[in-house]
Design an enzyme around this catalytic site. Structure first.
Site, mmCIF file in Angstrom:
data_model
loop_
_atom_site.group_PDB
_atom_site.id
_atom_site.type_symbol
_atom_site.label_atom_id
_atom_site.label_comp_id
_atom_site.label_asym_id
_atom_site.label_seq_id
_atom_site.Cartn_x
_atom_site.Cartn_y
_atom_site.Cartn_z
ATOM 1 N N GLU A 177 -5.474 -8.570 1.098
ATOM 2 C CA GLU A 177 -6.101 -8.212 2.374
ATOM 3 C C GLU A 177 -7.568 -7.918 2.147
ATOM 4 O O GLU A 177 -7.930 -7.234 1.185
ATOM 5 C CB GLU A 177 -5.491 -6.931 2.995
ATOM 6 C CG GLU A 177 -4.137 -7.105 3.606
ATOM 7 C CD GLU A 177 -3.602 -5.797 4.200
ATOM 8 O OE1 GLU A 177 -4.407 -4.944 4.663
ATOM 9 O OE2 GLU A 177 -2.376 -5.629 4.196
ATOM 10 N N GLU A 212 0.795 -1.232 0.000
ATOM 11 C CA GLU A 212 0.000 0.000 0.000
ATOM 12 C C GLU A 212 0.830 1.286 0.000
ATOM 13 O O GLU A 212 0.789 2.056 0.966
ATOM 14 C CB GLU A 212 -0.956 0.016 1.190
ATOM 15 C CG GLU A 212 -1.868 -1.190 1.258
ATOM 16 C CD GLU A 212 -2.890 -1.089 2.396
ATOM 17 O OE1 GLU A 212 -2.699 -0.271 3.302
ATOM 18 O OE2 GLU A 212 -3.889 -1.823 2.349
HETATM 19 C C1 GBH Z 1 -4.470 -1.937 5.628
HETATM 20 O O1 GBH Z 1 -4.572 -0.604 5.339
HETATM 21 C C2 GBH Z 1 -3.092 -2.252 6.117
HETATM 22 O O2 GBH Z 1 -2.317 -2.869 5.114
HETATM 23 C C3 GBH Z 1 -3.067 -3.086 7.354
HETATM 24 O O3 GBH Z 1 -1.795 -3.068 7.918
HETATM 25 C C4 GBH Z 1 -4.124 -2.609 8.306
HETATM 26 O O4 GBH Z 1 -4.054 -3.228 9.552
HETATM 27 C C5 GBH Z 1 -5.454 -2.864 7.663
HETATM 28 O O5 GBH Z 1 -5.541 -2.286 6.408
HETATM 29 C C6 GBH Z 1 -6.634 -2.355 8.477
HETATM 30 O O6 GBH Z 1 -6.592 -0.977 8.594
HETATM 31 O O7 GBH Z 1 -11.815 6.904 5.602
HETATM 32 O O8 GBH Z 1 -13.662 5.492 4.975
HETATM 33 O O9 GBH Z 1 -12.294 6.518 3.287
HETATM 34 C C7 GBH Z 1 -5.809 -0.174 4.824
HETATM 35 C C8 GBH Z 1 -5.802 1.292 4.654
HETATM 36 C C9 GBH Z 1 -8.208 1.517 4.669
HETATM 37 C C10 GBH Z 1 -6.753 3.309 3.990
HETATM 38 C C11 GBH Z 1 -9.385 2.319 4.171
HETATM 39 C C12 GBH Z 1 -7.921 4.068 3.481
HETATM 40 C C13 GBH Z 1 -10.198 4.548 3.744
HETATM 41 C C14 GBH Z 1 -11.314 4.563 4.739
HETATM 42 N N1 GBH Z 1 -6.978 1.872 4.029
HETATM 43 N N2 GBH Z 1 -9.098 3.729 4.230
HETATM 44 S S1 GBH Z 1 -12.329 5.968 4.637
#
Ligand code: GBH
Length: 441
Positions: A351, A169
């Site tokens: 994931e 990511e």
């Molecule tokens: C992943 O990141 C990571 O790889 C992992 O380490 C982590 O534990 C897991 O997800 C859970 O978080 O504000 O509604 O638009 C995910 C990161 C998740 C970033 C969704 C952007 C947008 C949510 N992404 N997020 S929102």
């Protein structure tokens, strides 16, 4: 209380790969046995992590890895996705650290013993602090340091690794870490995000060349996260704002890999926010991939904004415990649209999962809402396959509850419950449901 798929689904064939995923900083602890990383520093900075916690102990996987591999094996998965802690395996002078290497070789050999395929991510956000002190991902030099790390570690691991992902990511590292500062190293400024992103993608491309040479038989690729963008209304203004957001957050990280160029919205960004691209960079970045890892959790909804290019509105219900909307249809639409836009190699869902508040009653964790999430999202992947997307595997995030970055230990993504006081692991109902799906293929 079950996860089911249509009887004819490709996802029920034995060569569809099911796995569980973790990341080094989130589970290992064992902080004294490695160099400091940017997340150690970030955790020590007041008000950055919700519960003021850190990764010093986490799930103590550094000491408990043997029993954790037994646990993984008991879930009957085909594969385990883990990440390597760069500051554990490379010294400050850039040499291999034999103890750190031995730790991972032990894990890889134990997985091989149990016939569990190792999907190794080289960078899941734990940049050595000494590199951040020289500018981190804003310093082009870090990309070459990453290439050297990939070179040394892939030689040391030999043929133990089934699949290498360079980065996890890069959006999160670049945007969350160097533009809005809610992740380590906590740098804020619109002029930084795309510069960091470019050096991350350059690091990826440089490492791809090295991995292809040192480890030609492994599946080598990258893991990207996508938060598909939807307009609040059908107005032209909302649709345009949404397309801009999609290019800024999602396509920015994938288009260079396949098309060797950034999205055209670059011309609408102030010049001081542009990446610093040197001749030849885009060729390096667009190195062919053996696989593309896709992480999906939720979608986002946008409307036009008078001052900015877009405005993200609060998501409608249903939400998970971390406030992210549950909208599996976006998963299907995402995969189908990526497949249409790009000439994709085989795709792995590296994931997918949900933070849910678990309650334990008499030692049993009943997380039916998480089971429902997995059921709906696995079926969304099935629907994408039906529409022609080539998906070869799926990894649940996460094997077990762990350090959820800026949320600390408050949010739980595991299909295994972790009691952080005793370090006892308890397979949740979702873990058992996932195991049943895999077993009954
Ligand atoms: C992943 O990141 C990571 O790889 C992992 O380490 C982590 O534990 C897991 O997800 C859970 O978080 O504000 O509604 O638009 C995910 C990161 C998740 C970033 C969704 C952007 C947008 C949510 N992404 N997020 S929102």
């Amino acid at each position: 209380t079950k996860i089911t798929l249509p009887a004819n689904s490709k996802m029920l064939s034995n060569d569809f790969v099911y796995g569980v995923a973790t990341a080094s900083f989130q589970i290992e602890g064992g902080k004294d046995s490695r160099l400091p990383c940017i997340w150690d520093t970030f955790c020590d900075t007041p008000d950055k992590v919700a519960d003021g916690s850190n990764g010093e102990t986490a799930c103590n996987h550094f000491n408990l890895w043997q029993q954790d591999i037994e646990l993984i094996d008991s879930l009957e998965v085909d594969a385990y996705r883990l990440s390597i802690s760069w500051p554990r395996v490379i010294t400050e002078s850039g040499e291999l650290n034999p103890e750190g290497v031995a730790y991972y070789v032990g894990i890889l050999d134990a997985l091989a013993d149990k016939n569990i395929k190792a999907y190794v991510t080289l960078y899941h956000w734990d940049l050595p602090q000494h590199l951040e002190d020289k500018g981190g991902w804003l310093n082009r030099e870090t990309a070459y340091k990453f290439r050297d790390y990939a070179d040394l570690i892939s030689k040391a691991f030999g043929n133990r690794v089934y699949s290498y992902a360079t980065l996890n990511e890069p959006f999160c590292s670049a945007f969350l870490g160097y533009e809005v500062g809610v992740h380590a190293p906590g740098i804020v400024g619109k002029e930084f995000g795309k510069k960091a992103a470019h050096h991350l993608l350059l690091a990826h491309g440089l490492a791809m060349a090295v991995l292809t040479k040192n480890s030609p038989n492994s599946l080598n690729g990258i893991v990207l996260n996508f938060t598909p963008c939807y307009p609040e209304s059908n107005s032209e203004a909302d649709i345009n704002a949404t397309a801009f957001a999609d290019d800024y957050f999602n396509q920015w990280y994938i288009k260079p890999l396949f098309d060797a160029e950034y999205p055209a919205i670059m011309s609408q960004l102030p010049v001081q926010n542009h990446p610093e691209i040197q001749p030849g960079d885009m060729e390096i970045i667009s190195h062919p991939l053996d696989f593309l890892g896709v992480n999906f959790y939720t979608r986002a909804i946008y409307r036009a904004d008078v001052k900015e290019h877009f405005f993200q509105i609060d998501p409608p219900e249903p939400l998970t415990d971390i406030g992210w909307e549950i909208y599996p249809k976006a998963f299907t639409e995402l995969l189908v649209s990526l497949n249409k836009k790009y000439k994709l190699p085989p795709v792995y869902i590296t994931e997918n999962g949900a933070a849910m508040a678990d309650t334990i009653v008499n030692g049993v964790v009943n997380d039916q809402n998480r089971i429902d999430y997995y059921h709906d999202h696995l079926n969304a992947v099935h629907n994408a396959i039906e529409q022609g997307v080539n998906v070869d595997g799926y990894f649940a995030w996460s094997l077990m509850d762990n350090f959820e970055w800026a949320e600390g230990y408050l949010k739980r993504f595991g299909i295994v419950y972790v009691d952080y006081v005793t370090q006892e692991r308890t397979i949740k109902a979702s873990g058992l449901a996932y195991k049943e799906l895999i077993k009954n293929r």
